[in-house]
Write a protein that holds these residues in place. Structure first.
Motif, PDB file in Angstrom:
ATOM      1  N   UNK A   9       0.850  -1.197   0.000  1.00 44.11           N
ATOM      2  CA  UNK A   9       0.000   0.000   0.000  1.00 44.11           C
ATOM      3  C   UNK A   9       0.879   1.237   0.000  1.00 44.11           C
ATOM      4  N   UNK A  10       0.703   2.083  -0.991  1.00 46.39           N
ATOM      5  CA  UNK A  10       1.490   3.308  -1.096  1.00 46.39           C
ATOM      6  C   UNK A  10       0.540   4.464  -1.333  1.00 46.39           C
ATOM      7  N   UNK A  11       0.485   5.372  -0.394  1.00 47.49           N
ATOM      8  CA  UNK A  11      -0.414   6.511  -0.521  1.00 47.49           C
ATOM      9  C   UNK A  11      -0.760   7.038   0.848  1.00 47.49           C
ATOM     10  N   UNK A  33      -7.608  15.403 -10.395  1.00 46.52           N
ATOM     11  CA  UNK A  33      -6.229  15.903 -10.370  1.00 46.52           C
ATOM     12  C   UNK A  33      -5.406  15.179  -9.308  1.00 46.52           C
ATOM     13  N   UNK A  34      -5.996  14.940  -8.148  1.00 47.34           N
ATOM     14  CA  UNK A  34      -5.274  14.236  -7.098  1.00 47.34           C
ATOM     15  C   UNK A  34      -4.962  12.808  -7.510  1.00 47.34           C
ATOM     16  N   UNK A  35      -5.913  12.132  -8.137  1.00 51.02           N
ATOM     17  CA  UNK A  35      -5.670  10.758  -8.579  1.00 51.02           C
ATOM     18  C   UNK A  35      -4.588  10.722  -9.655  1.00 51.02           C
ATOM     19  N   UNK A  36      -4.585  11.710 -10.566  1.00 54.36           N
ATOM     20  CA  UNK A  36      -3.517  11.804 -11.567  1.00 54.36           C
ATOM     21  C   UNK A  36      -2.159  11.955 -10.881  1.00 54.36           C
ATOM     22  N   UNK A  37      -2.097  12.861  -9.926  1.00 54.08           N
ATOM     23  CA  UNK A  37      -0.843  13.102  -9.198  1.00 54.08           C
ATOM     24  C   UNK A  37      -0.380  11.831  -8.485  1.00 54.08           C
ATOM     25  N   UNK A  41       3.033   9.450  -9.201  1.00 56.39           N
ATOM     26  CA  UNK A  41       4.007   9.237  -8.129  1.00 56.39           C
ATOM     27  C   UNK A  41       3.966   7.810  -7.576  1.00 56.39           C
ATOM     28  N   UNK A  42       3.409   6.898  -8.373  1.00 56.45           N
ATOM     29  CA  UNK A  42       3.388   5.471  -8.076  1.00 56.45           C
ATOM     30  C   UNK A  42       2.657   5.138  -6.771  1.00 56.45           C
ATOM     31  N   UNK A  43       1.643   5.949  -6.447  1.00 52.37           N
ATOM     32  CA  UNK A  43       0.811   5.644  -5.283  1.00 52.37           C
ATOM     33  C   UNK A  43      -0.396   4.851  -5.761  1.00 52.37           C
ATOM     34  N   UNK A  44      -0.756   3.844  -5.004  1.00 48.98           N
ATOM     35  CA  UNK A  44      -1.888   3.024  -5.413  1.00 48.98           C
ATOM     36  C   UNK A  44      -3.079   3.137  -4.468  1.00 48.98           C
ATOM     37  N   UNK A  56      -9.346   5.319  -9.102  1.00 55.34           N
ATOM     38  CA  UNK A  56      -8.365   5.875 -10.032  1.00 55.34           C
ATOM     39  C   UNK A  56      -8.864   5.839 -11.466  1.00 55.34           C
ATOM     40  N   UNK A  57      -9.767   4.934 -11.753  1.00 55.12           N
ATOM     41  CA  UNK A  57     -10.220   4.788 -13.129  1.00 55.12           C
ATOM     42  C   UNK A  57      -9.301   3.851 -13.896  1.00 55.12           C
ATOM     43  N   UNK A  58      -9.860   3.165 -14.874  1.00 57.84           N
ATOM     44  CA  UNK A  58      -9.108   2.151 -15.611  1.00 57.84           C
ATOM     45  C   UNK A  58      -7.897   2.719 -16.338  1.00 57.84           C
ATOM     46  N   UNK A  59      -7.959   4.001 -16.718  1.00 51.15           N
ATOM     47  CA  UNK A  59      -6.872   4.581 -17.510  1.00 51.15           C
ATOM     48  C   UNK A  59      -5.568   4.661 -16.712  1.00 51.15           C
ATOM     49  N   UNK A  60      -5.662   4.775 -15.399  1.00 48.23           N
ATOM     50  CA  UNK A  60      -4.444   4.927 -14.591  1.00 48.23           C
ATOM     51  C   UNK A  60      -3.904   3.579 -14.132  1.00 48.23           C
ATOM     52  N   UNK A  61      -4.784   2.672 -13.789  1.00 51.72           N
ATOM     53  CA  UNK A  61      -4.336   1.347 -13.352  1.00 51.72           C
ATOM     54  C   UNK A  61      -3.611   1.377 -12.020  1.00 51.72           C
ATOM     55  N   UNK A  62      -3.315   0.204 -11.511  1.00 53.60           N
ATOM     56  CA  UNK A  62      -2.479   0.100 -10.317  1.00 53.60           C
ATOM     57  C   UNK A  62      -3.149   0.415  -9.005  1.00 53.60           C
TER      58      UNK A  62
END
Length: 199
Positions: A9-11, A33-37, A41-44, A56-62
């Motif tokens: 868990x990273x975030x 914007x926060x989810x993009x950021x 920054x590799x936070x999941x 996060x939405x499917x486009x970001x993944x992870x």
């Protein structure tokens, strides 16, 4: 290049409303914007004070899903349960209540034999519906709050409490709370081999 991070868990938590000068009008954060950021920054895992993580939405993944924060009344909302099952909520000075005198939620009757199964069913349903989930938190409400004064709950406390001060501040009730959590954990053990139940 594939990197396996050290932490599953990273975030973290962020504010959900901010106030800006000159008028200090409250505005909700832009979750996109926060989810993009966070994704950059590799936070999941990113959430505000809500019990569920932001999608996060499917486009970001992870993304990983979890339920965290003060979850008691998300799981056992008084508007659904109190009228028919007041015994699920705190006994305070001889009366069942779901509300502290401040208007905040009270805790629940952790010795009630029905509650571990109700909570376990909710947790198992969540894990079944969220394959990317790795943790579910069952957390008590913040103080000030009321804790249950029924004899079965008090029997779980190794240290006697001054119940005349119930609702005025913190009390030493770790044993009763962990007994309740362990009863839930026994019922969701099939999921917990790879997932987490947190307190």
């Amino acid at each position: 290049i594939v990197h396996r991070p050290s932490f599953d868990l990273r975030g973290g938590h962020t504010i959900q409303v901010y106030h800006t000068p000159p008028d200090w009008t409250p505005k909700h954060v832009n979750t996109t914007e926060w989810a993009d950021w966070a994704a950059r920054n590799r936070m999941n895992r990113l959430k505000a004070s809500y019990t569920t993580t932001w999608d996060y939405g499917a486009i970001r993944g992870g993304q990983v899903d979890e339920v965290a924060g003060h979850t008691l009344y998300t799981m056992l909302p008084p508007e659904k349960w109190f009228e028919t099952h007041p015994e699920y909520y705190t006994l305070v000075r001889g009366k069942r209540t779901a509300t502290h005198s401040s208007g905040r939620p009270s805790e629940i009757c952790v010795s009630n034999p029905d509650l571990p199964r109700i909570f376990a069913d909710i947790i198992c349903d969540f894990f079944a519906a969220h394959p990317s989930a790795i943790r579910y938190c069952v957390n008590a409400e913040d103080e000030p709050s009321y804790w249950c004064e029924c004899e079965d709950c008090k029997a779980l406390d190794p240290v006697p409490q001054d119940w005349s001060k119930n609702g005025e501040g913190s009390m030493h009730l770790t044993d009763r709370w962990l007994t309740f959590i362990n009863r839930i954990a026994e019922l969701v053990d099939a999921f917990l081999s790879s997932l987490e139940l947190a307190v």
